[in-house]
Design a protein around this motif. Structure first.
Motif, PDB file in Angstrom:
ATOM      1  N   SER A 633       0.979  -1.303   0.080  1.00 53.95           N
ATOM      2  CA  SER A 633       0.020   0.043  -0.063  1.00 53.95           C
ATOM      3  C   SER A 633       0.756   1.495   0.005  1.00 53.95           C
ATOM      4  CB  SER A 633      -0.886   0.143   1.245  1.00 53.95           C
ATOM      5  OG  SER A 633       0.089  -0.094   2.390  1.00 53.95           O
ATOM      6  N   THR A 634       0.392   2.469  -0.255  1.00 56.24           N
ATOM      7  CA  THR A 634       1.040   3.678  -0.312  1.00 56.24           C
ATOM      8  C   THR A 634       1.202   4.074   1.012  1.00 56.24           C
ATOM      9  OG1 THR A 634      -0.472   4.213  -2.326  1.00 56.24           O
ATOM     10  CG2 THR A 634       1.004   5.900  -1.332  1.00 56.24           C
ATOM     11  N   ALA A 635       2.420   4.226   1.411  1.00 53.43           N
ATOM     12  CA  ALA A 635       2.789   4.766   2.574  1.00 53.43           C
ATOM     13  C   ALA A 635       1.776   5.802   3.302  1.00 53.43           C
ATOM     14  CB  ALA A 635       3.917   4.973   3.044  1.00 53.43           C
ATOM     15  N   GLY A 636       1.206   5.498   4.432  1.00 50.58           N
ATOM     16  CA  GLY A 636       0.086   6.464   5.052  1.00 50.58           C
ATOM     17  C   GLY A 636      -1.352   6.110   4.825  1.00 50.58           C
ATOM     18  N   ILE A 655       7.232  -8.390   1.485  1.00 49.00           N
ATOM     19  CA  ILE A 655       7.697  -7.362   0.524  1.00 49.00           C
ATOM     20  C   ILE A 655       6.749  -6.131   0.861  1.00 49.00           C
ATOM     21  CG2 ILE A 655       6.603  -8.104  -1.596  1.00 49.00           C
ATOM     22  CD1 ILE A 655       9.090  -6.692  -2.951  1.00 49.00           C
ATOM     23  N   GLY A 656       7.323  -4.941   1.366  1.00 46.91           N
ATOM     24  CA  GLY A 656       6.063  -4.000   1.861  1.00 46.91           C
ATOM     25  C   GLY A 656       6.877  -2.723   2.155  1.00 46.91           C
ATOM     26  N   THR A 657       6.029  -1.723   2.123  1.00 48.50           N
ATOM     27  CA  THR A 657       6.110  -0.460   2.472  1.00 48.50           C
ATOM     28  C   THR A 657       6.205  -0.010   3.850  1.00 48.50           C
ATOM     29  OG1 THR A 657       3.824   0.053   1.974  1.00 48.50           O
ATOM     30  CG2 THR A 657       5.409   0.534   0.091  1.00 48.50           C
ATOM     31  N   GLY A 678       9.896   1.461  -1.331  1.00 48.23           N
ATOM     32  CA  GLY A 678       9.117   2.737  -1.573  1.00 48.23           C
ATOM     33  C   GLY A 678       9.112   3.833  -0.664  1.00 48.23           C
ATOM     34  N   LEU A 679       8.480   4.854  -1.222  1.00 50.11           N
ATOM     35  CA  LEU A 679       8.308   6.089  -0.518  1.00 50.11           C
ATOM     36  C   LEU A 679       7.835   6.083   1.189  1.00 50.11           C
ATOM     37  CD1 LEU A 679       6.810   8.345  -3.165  1.00 50.11           C
ATOM     38  CD2 LEU A 679       9.206   8.214  -2.389  1.00 50.11           C
ATOM     39  N   THR A 680       8.389   6.818   2.004  1.00 48.05           N
ATOM     40  CA  THR A 680       7.590   6.932   3.105  1.00 48.05           C
ATOM     41  C   THR A 680       6.409   7.770   3.156  1.00 48.05           C
ATOM     42  OG1 THR A 680       8.976   8.682   4.045  1.00 48.05           O
ATOM     43  CG2 THR A 680       9.937   6.640   4.503  1.00 48.05           C
ATOM     44  N   ALA A 681       5.378   7.718   4.591  1.00 44.26           N
ATOM     45  CA  ALA A 681       4.395   8.533   4.229  1.00 44.26           C
ATOM     46  C   ALA A 681       4.728  10.131   4.114  1.00 44.26           C
ATOM     47  CB  ALA A 681       3.810   8.233   5.772  1.00 44.26           C
ATOM     48  N   ALA A 682       5.948  10.281   5.039  1.00 38.53           N
ATOM     49  CA  ALA A 682       6.208  11.827   4.735  1.00 38.53           C
ATOM     50  C   ALA A 682       6.481  12.033   3.328  1.00 38.53           C
ATOM     51  CB  ALA A 682       7.314  12.211   5.698  1.00 38.53           C
ATOM     52  N   GLU A 683       7.342  11.340   2.658  1.00 36.41           N
ATOM     53  CA  GLU A 683       7.911  11.341   1.501  1.00 36.41           C
ATOM     54  C   GLU A 683       6.837  11.484   0.434  1.00 36.41           C
ATOM     55  OE1 GLU A 683      12.393   9.335   1.871  1.00 36.41           O
ATOM     56  OE2 GLU A 683      10.680   8.179   1.006  1.00 36.41           O
TER      57      GLU A 683
END
Ligand code: B1N
Length: 797
Positions: A633-636, A655-657, A678-683
């Protein structure tokens, strides 16, 4: 005393009970009994043995004047119950033997049981895991919900596209429940409020009856049992004789039809809410019945209404039962002579609220005019709650705003505790949706990271691994899951590793046999089983997974003699019937599967399967057989996830965010045993400010550009260039969920997974380290957290 002494049972007894029920309860002779009849008889025989511990628990609660927990939830996704009960009673061997003596195969009978699918996904299944843990921990509790006639729809694929049919679990009688015709409450809607001597008087225009059905929920080793009480809507008068006599035969049935629609069907929307009148009625229907029921019990036991909070803790599973606050206030003020301030104070002491998502489309709000029309008295009470809130805090946050009643704000203001469901999510709750309310009520927001019951999600669904664990570290882990860390001492032991692989391979064979029988698909069980199972949603990014699959297919075709790691990509999940883009993603997966699975060049390396109608029972077969868990999932956006926990516990690295509980899973199993990308929630938040990010990301990724070009070129749609223009348009023009930005990173991480998988020793160690590290994610730990920090409820020894 063993559990068998406690429930007074031997295999002979059980066999006798089954025969007796077949004859006397089902009315069938053994020579004519169908599988269904045998299942009913077995279930009744097992249910008999739950009754004693159930009564004993009720007695102890009453005698000890213990506080009770009331868990209010629109959804309880319990699945099948036979195995659940045999396992908690520890009579599986006996049941197998008894059925065998009767000429039946226990496991065939178990498979005949329909899933009780009274939930959409994680939120409903969490409620079911909580019920299991509450009983295991001997915390007196009731689960309160709706006895839907139709659970979650059945999913079919027609030419790769999802279609839906109604689910009908109640077409057969649900043997586990006890009907309670004497427990019924009138639930009112509509009308107007008048005033008499300063007292409000609600004159409703419509009334239905909420009628109780109880299912006992027995805990581990039958030490305790609680009740799941589900409400069915019934007409206050069955039949309108007056209309009938007038010759109006259709009108004569009107009261019945009207009432029954309320508990007819589960709304199939996961993490979205539609502001539909019937949904609001469902919410008020079960919440009001539950509040009235707990007040009646409090009174029956002779307690003072002013001591309610000493005996009652009410937990709201998301905002769906948030009307509990106004309803309790209404009853205290209108029926028990509380002042408004006293009633608000009392309600707050009793109520806790769990938030399960930050997605804006899931934050419930109701058009104020609709709300005021259905619940006029409650609307007025909400205005008063709002006034007192503003007066007490000086906050400018309102419950009623822009013509809407906002249930999140209502639940927050009315609860003494608000919690998120993973550490990251709870932080985001404070920073985003409830930023201002958090400032107005500091320390109200807590975290309680979700958990899963190890009885169902390891012991029951994975007998092979269960056996190995017990052989290695002994028993006791079933109700003390952190003991799994004892496995850490064996991770490098060759014989343990071999046994661990053997267990996984047993489970993969079981899955392969199941799929062969079901859809005549043959799986290569030596390949890596890579599994993504969950509702289909853009934020969960099944499209990221299928795009990566296409890119891998391209690479294999470009170099068929490469050292590829064979994989089977397995998808499972339903889309909400009205969610067009999610349905397109389903179709794309099925189209890609059809193309790839028929390619002789790649066949030995890559296969895509998507069995239809994913549900709890399917999860119980898929999870133990998984090698790789997709949590992408998209972080956050994913509040917690619980499938992530089930897969990791069963020896499937992720395998994950860095999203939801993935963050904590990684901490517990060790970063070296988790494939992070993957990007972090903040990113992600930053990235969205970067205008045109998706087009740039696509253009800078040759692999992704090629894949999207193939889709647009009709490679997977028989030359139809437009079939997936919705997905393509979305990715190029918006891509709010950042598929394009995470693609290359994800692809690269998958190739790292490939390499590690080829190192059998390293992979086995990693898988087993996941099992060993996951003990903290038992829902027993979660429930202890709620009991200590929110409910002030105790285990009864
Ligand atoms: O609740 C689960 C979490 O593990 C998941 O991350 C989260 O997505 C899920 C409206 C929902 N959040 N919100 C819902 C379900 C039905 C509905 O009508 C919202 N489900 C979740 C358990 O915490």
């Amino acid at each position: 005393m063993t559990v068998h002494d406690k429930i007074a049972l031997t295999a002979d007894d059980l066999q006798g009970d089954i025969s007796r029920h077949l004859k006397l309860s089902i009315g069938k002779d053994a020579s004519h009994a169908s599988l269904h009849d045998w299942r009913m008889a077995l279930s009744l025989a097992l249910r008999d043995r739950v009754v004693e511990p159930w009564f004993a628990s009720t007695r102890k609660t009453y005698d000890g004047k213990h506080k009770r927990v009331y868990y209010l939830s629109m959804e309880f996704l319990i699945g099948r119950l036979i195995e659940d009960v045999t396992i908690n009673l520890q009579v599986e061997d006996m049941a197998v033997e008894a059925m065998k003596a009767l000429g039946q195969d226990y496991y065939e009978v178990v498979k005949e049981e329909p899933d009780a699918a009274l939930g959409n996904g994680g939120l409903g299944r969490l409620a079911a895991c909580f019920m299991d843990s509450l009983a295991t921990l001997a915390i007196p509790a009731y689960g309160y919900g709706i006895r839907y006639e139709h659970g979650l729809f059945e999913q079919h694929f027609e030419n790769g596209q999802q279609t839906e049919t109604a689910e009908g679990w109640l077409a057969q009688s649900h043997v586990w429940e006890f009907e309670r015709p004497e427990v019924a409450y009138k639930i009112h809607f509509g009308g107007y409020v008048s005033e008499e001597n300063g007292k409000a008087n609600w004159n409703p225009s419509e009334t239905v009856l909420a009628s109780a059905y109880d299912t006992p929920v027995v805990g581990w080793q039958a030490k305790w049992a609680n009740t799941l009480r589900l409400w069915a809507a019934k007409p206050i008068k069955l039949f309108d004789l007056e209309s009938f006599n007038r010759g109006d035969y259709v009108g004569a049935n009107a009261p019945e039809r009207l009432a029954r629609t309320i508990s007819r069907v589960l709304y199939p929307d996961d993490t979205t809410t539609e502001g539909k009148e019937l949904r609001l009625k469902q919410e008020y229907f079960f919440t009001s019945a539950s509040i009235k029921d707990l007040l009646r019990r409090h009174d029956y036991e002779g307690y003072d209404i002013r001591d309610l909070h000493d005996h009652v803790a009410i937990q709201l599973n998301d905002t769906h039962p948030a009307i509990a606050g106004p309803e309790l206030i209404r009853l205290l003020v209108d029926k028990h002579d509380f002042s408004f301030d006293e009633a608000i104070d009392m309600a707050r002491k009793c109520l806790g609220y769990t938030n399960h998502t930050l997605l804006p489309e899931a934050l419930e709000k109701w058009p104020a005019d609709l709300f005021a029309r259905i619940l006029p008295r409650h609307y007025r009470i909400i205005e008063i709650i709002q006034d007192r809130h503003i007066a007490a805090t000086g906050s400018d946050i309102r419950i009623i705003e822009h013509g809407n009643v906002k249930m999140g704000e209502l639940a927050f203001i009315m609860a003494h505790s608000v919690n998120g469901v993973s550490a990251l999510h709870s932080d985001l709750v404070k920073e985003t949706v409830f930023h201002d309310l958090n400032a107005a009520y500091p320390n109200r927001i807590l975290n309680q990271t979700n958990g899963i019951t190890p009885r169902r999600w390891l012991y029951s669904c994975n007998p092979a691994l269960r056996g190995l664990i017990t052989d290695t570290i002994g028993t006791g882990w079933e109700s003390d899951l952190e003991r799994l860390t004892d496995l850490n001492a064996h991770l490098d032991d060759a014989s343990f590793q071999e046994a661990y692989r053997a267990a996984k391979s047993t489970n993969k064979d079981r899955l392969a046999a199941w799929l062969q029988e079901r859809s005549d698909v043959t799986l290569d069980t030596s390949a890596m089983f890579d599994i993504q199972i969950k509702r289909i949603h853009e934020y969960k990014r099944q499209h990221l997974n299928i795009l990566e699959t296409i890119a891998l297919w391209n690479d294999i075709r470009d170099n068929p003699n490469g050292n590829w790691t064979p994989r089977v990509k397995i998808f499972g999940g339903k889309a909400a019937p009205g969610y067009a883009l999610a349905k397109s993603i389903i179709r794309l997966i099925n189209d890609v599967a059809a193309t790839i699975n028929n390619d002789p060049i790649t066949r030995e390396f890559l296969q895509v399967v998507y069995p239809e109608n994913y549900n709890v029972s399917m999860a119980e077969i898929l999870i133990p057989a998984s090698d790789l868990s997709e949590q992408i999932s998209t972080a956050g956006k994913e509040a917690s996830g619980t499938g992530n926990m089930k897969l990791s516990l069963n020896g499937s690295p992720t395998i994950g965010t860095l999203d939801g509980a993935n963050v904590e899973i990684r901490e517990h199993v060790g970063a070296e045993n988790f494939f992070l990308f993957g990007l972090t929630a903040a990113e992600a938040t930053e990235k969205r400010k970067d205008h045109g990010y998706s087009r740039r990301a696509i253009e800078s990724s040759p692999k992704l550009s090629r894949v999207l070009g193939q889709i647009a070129g009709g490679v997977f749609s028989n030359g139809d260039h437009h079939r997936y223009s919705d997905i393509l348009h979305n990715l190029y023009e918006h891509d709010y969920f950042l598929v394009s930005c995470d693609f290359d990173n994800y692809f690269a991480k998958q190739r790292e997974v490939d390499a590690v998988y080829q190192d059998v020793t390293r992979w086995t160690r990693m898988a087993a380290a996941n099992t060993a590290g996951m003990g903290w994610f038992s829902s027993d730990r979660t429930i202890r957290g709620y009991a200590d920090d929110i409910w002030g409820a105790k285990s009864v020894e």
